[in-house]
Design a protein around this motif. Structure first.
Motif, PDB file in Angstrom:
ATOM      1  N   MET A 131       0.934  -1.061   0.363  1.00 40.83           N
ATOM      2  CA  MET A 131       0.071   0.331  -0.052  1.00 40.83           C
ATOM      3  C   MET A 131       0.759   1.419   0.270  1.00 40.83           C
ATOM      4  O   MET A 131       1.604   1.222   0.680  1.00 40.83           O
ATOM      5  N   SER A 132       0.318   2.016  -0.924  1.00 39.15           N
ATOM      6  CA  SER A 132       1.108   3.434  -0.819  1.00 39.15           C
ATOM      7  C   SER A 132       1.181   4.418   0.209  1.00 39.15           C
ATOM      8  O   SER A 132       0.205   3.593   1.314  1.00 39.15           O
ATOM      9  N   ALA A 133       2.158   4.880   0.172  1.00 37.25           N
ATOM     10  CA  ALA A 133       1.748   5.461   1.832  1.00 37.25           C
ATOM     11  C   ALA A 133       2.569   7.315   1.384  1.00 37.25           C
ATOM     12  O   ALA A 133       3.531   7.071   0.321  1.00 37.25           O
ATOM     13  N   PHE A 134       1.876   8.420   1.903  1.00 36.12           N
ATOM     14  CA  PHE A 134       2.211   9.644   1.986  1.00 36.12           C
ATOM     15  C   PHE A 134       2.870  10.442   2.633  1.00 36.12           C
ATOM     16  O   PHE A 134       2.573  10.129   3.911  1.00 36.12           O
ATOM     17  N   VAL A 135       3.819  11.362   2.588  1.00 37.05           N
ATOM     18  CA  VAL A 135       4.363  12.308   3.735  1.00 37.05           C
ATOM     19  C   VAL A 135       3.931  13.183   3.481  1.00 37.05           C
ATOM     20  O   VAL A 135       4.348  14.332   2.468  1.00 37.05           O
ATOM     21  N   LEU A 136       3.446  14.181   4.271  1.00 36.99           N
ATOM     22  CA  LEU A 136       3.082  15.792   3.959  1.00 36.99           C
ATOM     23  C   LEU A 136       3.689  16.760   5.277  1.00 36.99           C
ATOM     24  O   LEU A 136       3.681  15.754   6.195  1.00 36.99           O
ATOM     25  N   VAL A 137       4.177  17.096   4.167  1.00 39.29           N
ATOM     26  CA  VAL A 137       5.161  18.659   4.908  1.00 39.29           C
ATOM     27  C   VAL A 137       4.293  19.870   4.519  1.00 39.29           C
ATOM     28  O   VAL A 137       4.150  19.937   3.816  1.00 39.29           O
ATOM     29  N   GLU A 138       4.200  20.307   5.976  1.00 36.17           N
ATOM     30  CA  GLU A 138       4.185  21.796   6.376  1.00 36.17           C
ATOM     31  C   GLU A 138       5.434  22.971   6.357  1.00 36.17           C
ATOM     32  O   GLU A 138       6.166  22.014   7.857  1.00 36.17           O
ATOM     33  N   VAL A 139       5.901  23.625   6.053  1.00 38.15           N
ATOM     34  CA  VAL A 139       7.351  24.120   5.581  1.00 38.15           C
ATOM     35  C   VAL A 139       7.093  25.863   6.033  1.00 38.15           C
ATOM     36  O   VAL A 139       5.987  26.121   5.508  1.00 38.15           O
ATOM     37  N   ASN A 140       7.337  26.202   6.738  1.00 32.50           N
ATOM     38  CA  ASN A 140       8.240  27.663   7.610  1.00 32.50           C
ATOM     39  C   ASN A 140       9.369  27.927   7.720  1.00 32.50           C
ATOM     40  O   ASN A 140      10.160  27.521   8.074  1.00 32.50           O
ATOM     41  N   ILE A 141       9.580  29.026   6.264  1.00 28.41           N
ATOM     42  CA  ILE A 141      11.458  28.899   5.982  1.00 28.41           C
ATOM     43  C   ILE A 141      11.570  30.001   6.533  1.00 28.41           C
ATOM     44  O   ILE A 141      10.756  31.048   5.967  1.00 28.41           O
ATOM     45  N   GLN A 142      12.771  30.222   6.769  1.00 27.38           N
ATOM     46  CA  GLN A 142      13.677  31.471   7.656  1.00 27.38           C
ATOM     47  C   GLN A 142      14.331  31.876   7.038  1.00 27.38           C
ATOM     48  O   GLN A 142      14.663  32.643   7.281  1.00 27.38           O
ATOM     49  N   ASP A 143      15.071  30.555   6.419  1.00 24.30           N
ATOM     50  CA  ASP A 143      16.156  31.546   5.522  1.00 24.30           C
ATOM     51  C   ASP A 143      16.453  31.209   4.192  1.00 24.30           C
ATOM     52  O   ASP A 143      16.844  29.348   4.102  1.00 24.30           O
ATOM     53  N   PRO A 144      15.573  31.421   3.155  1.00 23.75           N
ATOM     54  CA  PRO A 144      15.898  31.269   1.759  1.00 23.75           C
ATOM     55  C   PRO A 144      16.663  30.308   0.964  1.00 23.75           C
ATOM     56  O   PRO A 144      16.374  29.805   0.343  1.00 23.75           O
ATOM     57  N   GLU A 145      18.090  30.838   1.498  1.00 23.82           N
ATOM     58  CA  GLU A 145      18.979  30.743   1.151  1.00 23.82           C
ATOM     59  C   GLU A 145      19.005  29.826   1.483  1.00 23.82           C
ATOM     60  O   GLU A 145      19.663  28.383   0.465  1.00 23.82           O
ATOM     61  N   LEU A 146      19.839  29.306   2.241  1.00 28.87           N
ATOM     62  CA  LEU A 146      19.729  28.166   2.598  1.00 28.87           C
ATOM     63  C   LEU A 146      18.771  26.961   2.560  1.00 28.87           C
ATOM     64  O   LEU A 146      19.622  25.338   2.083  1.00 28.87           O
ATOM     65  N   TYR A 147      17.422  27.163   2.353  1.00 24.76           N
ATOM     66  CA  TYR A 147      16.846  26.317   1.914  1.00 24.76           C
ATOM     67  C   TYR A 147      16.204  25.936   0.232  1.00 24.76           C
ATOM     68  O   TYR A 147      16.380  24.550  -0.109  1.00 24.76           O
ATOM     69  N   GLU A 148      17.327  26.491  -0.318  1.00 27.69           N
ATOM     70  CA  GLU A 148      17.337  26.382  -1.231  1.00 27.69           C
ATOM     71  C   GLU A 148      18.257  24.940  -1.739  1.00 27.69           C
ATOM     72  O   GLU A 148      18.902  23.988  -2.756  1.00 27.69           O
ATOM     73  N   GLU A 149      19.197  25.620  -1.117  1.00 29.88           N
ATOM     74  CA  GLU A 149      20.425  23.785  -0.580  1.00 29.88           C
ATOM     75  C   GLU A 149      19.250  22.529  -0.303  1.00 29.88           C
ATOM     76  O   GLU A 149      20.400  21.593  -1.013  1.00 29.88           O
ATOM     77  N   TYR A 150      19.022  22.412   0.420  1.00 29.10           N
ATOM     78  CA  TYR A 150      17.988  21.469   0.629  1.00 29.10           C
ATOM     79  C   TYR A 150      17.313  21.063  -0.125  1.00 29.10           C
ATOM     80  O   TYR A 150      17.450  19.530  -0.683  1.00 29.10           O
ATOM     81  N   LYS A 151      17.062  21.956  -0.839  1.00 28.69           N
ATOM     82  CA  LYS A 151      15.995  21.350  -2.100  1.00 28.69           C
ATOM     83  C   LYS A 151      16.408  20.983  -3.249  1.00 28.69           C
ATOM     84  O   LYS A 151      15.669  19.819  -3.791  1.00 28.69           O
ATOM     85  N   LYS A 152      18.149  21.173  -3.413  1.00 30.32           N
ATOM     86  CA  LYS A 152      18.796  20.400  -4.014  1.00 30.32           C
ATOM     87  C   LYS A 152      19.432  19.593  -3.859  1.00 30.32           C
ATOM     88  O   LYS A 152      19.188  17.876  -4.730  1.00 30.32           O
ATOM     89  N   LEU A 153      19.384  19.038  -2.359  1.00 24.87           N
ATOM     90  CA  LEU A 153      19.668  17.519  -2.009  1.00 24.87           C
ATOM     91  C   LEU A 153      18.422  16.725  -1.859  1.00 24.87           C
ATOM     92  O   LEU A 153      19.006  15.621  -2.196  1.00 24.87           O
ATOM     93  N   THR A 154      17.548  17.040  -1.829  1.00 30.39           N
ATOM     94  CA  THR A 154      16.173  16.146  -0.684  1.00 30.39           C
ATOM     95  C   THR A 154      15.354  15.565  -2.016  1.00 30.39           C
ATOM     96  O   THR A 154      15.186  14.414  -1.848  1.00 30.39           O
ATOM     97  N   PRO A 155      15.691  15.868  -3.679  1.00 26.32           N
ATOM     98  CA  PRO A 155      15.114  15.348  -4.737  1.00 26.32           C
ATOM     99  C   PRO A 155      15.769  13.520  -4.880  1.00 26.32           C
ATOM    100  O   PRO A 155      15.025  11.978  -4.952  1.00 26.32           O
ATOM    101  N   ALA A 156      16.713  13.483  -4.397  1.00 21.27           N
ATOM    102  CA  ALA A 156      17.388  12.774  -5.811  1.00 21.27           C
ATOM    103  C   ALA A 156      17.704  11.545  -4.074  1.00 21.27           C
ATOM    104  O   ALA A 156      17.720   9.684  -4.608  1.00 21.27           O
ATOM    105  N   SER A 157      17.422  11.984  -2.674  1.00 19.37           N
ATOM    106  CA  SER A 157      16.910  10.684  -1.604  1.00 19.37           C
ATOM    107  C   SER A 157      15.947  10.016  -1.982  1.00 19.37           C
ATOM    108  O   SER A 157      15.571   9.351  -1.372  1.00 19.37           O
ATOM    109  N   ILE A 158      14.935  10.867  -2.256  1.00 23.19           N
ATOM    110  CA  ILE A 158      14.010  10.339  -2.272  1.00 23.19           C
ATOM    111  C   ILE A 158      13.228   9.782  -2.951  1.00 23.19           C
ATOM    112  O   ILE A 158      12.955   8.696  -3.701  1.00 23.19           O
TER     113      ILE A 158
END
Length: 93
Positions: A1-28
């Motif tokens: 059965m599929s599972a869904f991960v729902l994430v709500e985010v508040n961003i305090q440091d947009p520049e640093l968050y862009e680094e996170y966005k670059k790393l996450t897709p490959a891990s997923i």
């Protein structure tokens, strides 16, 4: 059965968050996951929305979703996310 991960985010440091966005897709992708929803803006139709970003991930199973969340690959990205933002993570089968 599929599972869904729902994430709500508040961003305090947009520049640093862009680094996170670059790393996450490959891990997923390494855990057979995919983005269903990735972003904003959110249009509220009822109730309230108090976050900057909404993400919905789909994995083949809850076990695989949890493997991804606890993986070494994601832990690197997670440390960056924790410095750049605050988030709520939920898993639903």
């Amino acid at each position: 059965m599929s599972a869904f991960v729902l994430v709500e985010v508040n961003i305090q440091d947009p520049e640093l968050y862009e680094e996170y966005k670059k790393l996450t897709p490959a891990s997923i992708e390494a855990y057979q996951g995919k983005f269903v929803i990735r972003g904003n803006p959110i249009q509220v139709m009822e109730g309230e929305w108090n976050f900057d970003r909404l993400v919905l991930l789909e994995f083949p199973s809850k076990a695989i979703a949890l493997e991804w969340y606890n993986s070494k690959e994601y832990q690197i990205a997670k440390k960056i996310r924790e410095k750049a933002s605050s988030a709520n993570f939920f898993i639903v089968e």
